[in-house]
Design an enzyme around this catalytic site. Structure first.
Site, PDB file in Angstrom:
ATOM      1  CG  HIS A 173       7.276 -44.402 -92.108  1.00 49.17           C
ATOM      2  ND1 HIS A 173       5.659 -44.147 -91.733  1.00 49.17           N
ATOM      3  CD2 HIS A 173       7.035 -43.632 -93.248  1.00 49.17           C
ATOM      4  CE1 HIS A 173       4.934 -43.690 -92.500  1.00 49.17           C
ATOM      5  NE2 HIS A 173       5.700 -43.263 -93.674  1.00 49.17           N
TER       6      HIS A 173
ATOM      7  CD  GLU B 262      38.521 -39.602 -93.820  1.00 48.90           C
ATOM      8  OE1 GLU B 262      38.115 -40.693 -93.530  1.00 48.90           O
ATOM      9  OE2 GLU B 262      38.627 -39.282 -95.020  1.00 48.90           O
TER      10      GLU B 262
ATOM     11  CE  LYS C 271      44.317 -45.109 -93.684  1.00 48.19           C
ATOM     12  NZ  LYS C 271      44.971 -44.169 -94.637  1.00 48.19           N
TER      13      LYS C 271
HETATM   14  O1  PA5 Z   1      39.494 -38.777 -97.812  1.00 50.11           O
HETATM   15  C1  PA5 Z   1      40.470 -39.547 -97.533  1.00 50.11           C
HETATM   16  O2  PA5 Z   1      41.633 -39.054 -97.799  1.00 50.11           O
HETATM   17  C2  PA5 Z   1      40.496 -40.986 -97.160  1.00 50.11           C
HETATM   18  O3  PA5 Z   1      38.959 -41.397 -96.953  1.00 50.11           O
HETATM   19  C3  PA5 Z   1      40.937 -41.878 -98.370  1.00 50.11           C
HETATM   20  O4  PA5 Z   1      39.880 -41.728 -99.586  1.00 50.11           O
HETATM   21  C4  PA5 Z   1      40.671 -43.281 -97.880  1.00 50.11           C
HETATM   22  O5  PA5 Z   1      41.203 -43.556 -96.882  1.00 50.11           O
HETATM   23  C5  PA5 Z   1      41.216 -44.194 -99.045  1.00 50.11           C
HETATM   24  O6  PA5 Z   1      42.668 -43.765 -99.238  1.00 50.11           O
HETATM   25  P1  PA5 Z   1      43.430 -44.367-100.496  1.00 50.11           P
HETATM   26  O7  PA5 Z   1      42.911 -43.667-101.737  1.00 50.11           O
HETATM   27  O8  PA5 Z   1      44.785 -44.182-100.426  1.00 50.11           O
HETATM   28  O9  PA5 Z   1      43.354 -45.857-100.602  1.00 50.11           O
END
Ligand code: PA5
Length: 461
Positions: free
Chosen positions: A319, A290, A433
């Site tokens: 394996h 990410e 989203k």
């Molecule tokens: O790294 C990030 O920002 C994302 O992976 C968030 O942690 C994830 O989308 C969850 O977001 P939130 O904490 O607002 O629910």
């Protein structure tokens, strides 16, 4: 520095010039690494990114420790509701310190188990709830935004489940971890009177493991978060050093950047030889993917960069995956995670059976076999000209884990600088989203419901 990094098998002398790095190109790139360090330091000094400071927030850490000790004894399960960066850090810590699920020591009110609801698979959620006693469960709902659909939907179910058993006492069994300044979760927590811990605004989800996001569930589960933070704090000093011998985060970022961009290794296999580090491998997978998979660079030019992180477990995946790794496309770099010491090395009984494939193992240890397998796999990959490197931890305990998490976060941040991208945003996940909000009828997202309908129409032809 308690974390070591061995990059010998990334060198051309080990894997050939087509796949390995020459001393000249490493030396010539050192100034670029120093620039990455400086620009990241400047951004942190300006307050843009807060994760390096987290292990030094002693007041906040103490507050969590105090709270956990005040409530200890009244619950035997901690139910964490969160997803992505709001769940994976807690899993990494729990798996490393209390043991990989489902082989943890029996849980009790003195050593509660952690149940993480990070998916909206209805069968998983209902099985998980059936496995817990609502009268003996502490719920932690974590969402920085305060509005993530998966988290909110699951939380509504968990809140109802809890209310049926606890009635007016329900708010005493819910902790919210969220932004201080915004979001509906913060508003609900205030309205209903939940104990709330805040995530600093300059700490993003995947960099938040050492904030209340990871620390609150860990402390409730009985883990010593002060030791975890001490390990991270100790290593932070080294992560700011310009000397690449001392700064393994910067060295690893530089070597991975070179092998990725100059030798086209577009996949990184994170390869822990430790079940305890399996949760950390999944946490790292999110951190790397990410943070570094981005369409545009800092100047707004289209770059579409990214290195696909893959988690593999040694020896299990020898394996399962190593055939591909040895003979398939040479497009990967392998990062072994070695653990040097195991509390119980797992002695193999000596008694003779008379069978050759049994008797040579008797009297040795599982730790020795695990180590031999890792070194053998590294040697085999090297002989097939597959570049690989190794992070080593002395052992898996709170201090070493804290240090390792911090090193991996610094490494990722430095990699973002080397790639000239913003490692701290995630625009790419927004569209999906918004479509979901549209499909689930959230107000304000009607246009996404419509554009989803257009997409469906197109599929029908
Ligand atoms: O790294 C990030 O920002 C994302 O992976 C968030 O942690 C994830 O989308 C969850 O977001 P939130 O904490 O607002 O629910």
């Amino acid at each position: 520095m308690s974390i070591h990094f061995d990059d010998t098998n990334l060198l051309a002398r080990m894997v050939g010039e087509a796949h390995g790095l020459t001393p000249d190109e490493i030396n010539q790139s050192k100034p670029v690494a120093l620039e990455a360090l400086e620009s990241f330091r400047k951004a942190c000094d300006e307050g843009l990114y807060g994760f390096p400071h987290l292990p030094f927030q002693t007041k906040g850490i103490q507050e969590i420790v105090r709270y956990a000790s005040d409530v200890r004894g009244s619950f035997d399960s901690v139910c964490l509701v969160g997803i992505g960066g709001s769940a994976l850090g807690a899993w990494a810590i729990d798996c490393a310190i209390r043991g990989p699920h489902p082989v943890q020591a029996p849980f009790s009110t003195q050593s509660p188990r952690l149940v993480i609801l990070d998916n909206v698979d209805p069968s998983y959620v209902s099985l998980a709830l059936d496995s817990m006693n609502p009268k003996k469960t502490m719920v932690v709902v974590t969402a920085k935004s305060g509005s993530t659909a998966e988290t909110i939907a699951t939380f509504l179910i968990v809140r109802e489940w809890l209310t049926k058993a606890m009635a007016r006492k329900t708010p005493q069994r819910i902790i919210a971890v969220t932004s201080e300044a915004r979001g509906d979760l913060k508003a609900l927590a205030s309205a209903e009177g939940y104990r709330t811990f805040h995530i600093p605004e300059n700490v993003g989800g995947r960099f938040s493991v050492l904030s209340p996001v990871g620390l609150v569930p860990a402390a409730l589960a009985g883990i010593d978060i002060r030791k975890l933070c001490r390990g991270a704090a100790n290593v932070t000093h080294f992560c700011w050093q310009p000397d690449l011998e001392q700064n393994v985060a910067l060295r690893s970022a530089l070597m991975h950047w070179l092998i990725w961009t100059r030798r086209n290794k577009s996949i990184q296999v994170a390869f822990p030889y430790s079940n305890r580090l399996w949760g950390t491998a999944f946490w790292f997978r999110q951190l790397w993917a990410e943070s570094l998979g981005k369409a545009r660079n800092r100047q707004g030019e289209t770059v579409q960069v990214g290195q696909t992180p893959v988690a593999a477990l040694g020896t299990t995946d020898q394996h399962s995956q190593v055939q591909l790794y040895m003979e398939g496309p040479n497009d990967k770099v392998f990062t072994f995670w070695e653990v040097k010491k195991f509390k119980n090395p797992g002695r193999i009984p000596k008694g003779r059976t008379g069978y050759e494939s049994f008797d040579y193992l008797g009297g040795q240890t599982l730790a020795k076999l695990l180590d031999a397998e890792r070194r053998s796999t590294a040697a085999a990959l090297t002989s097939a000209q597959r570049p690989n490197c190794t992070f080593s931890l002395d052992q898996v305990d709170e201090e070493n884990l804290g240090a390792f998490l911090q090193v991996l976060e610094f490494e990722t941040a430095f990699m973002g600088e080397l790639l000239n991208i913003n490692a701290f945003d995630q625009e790419g996940v927004e569209l999906g989203k918004k479509f979901t909000f549209g499909l689930m009828g959230r107000k304000g997202y009607e246009e996404y419901e419509q554009s989803f309908a257009d997409y469906e129409q197109k599929r029908l032809g």
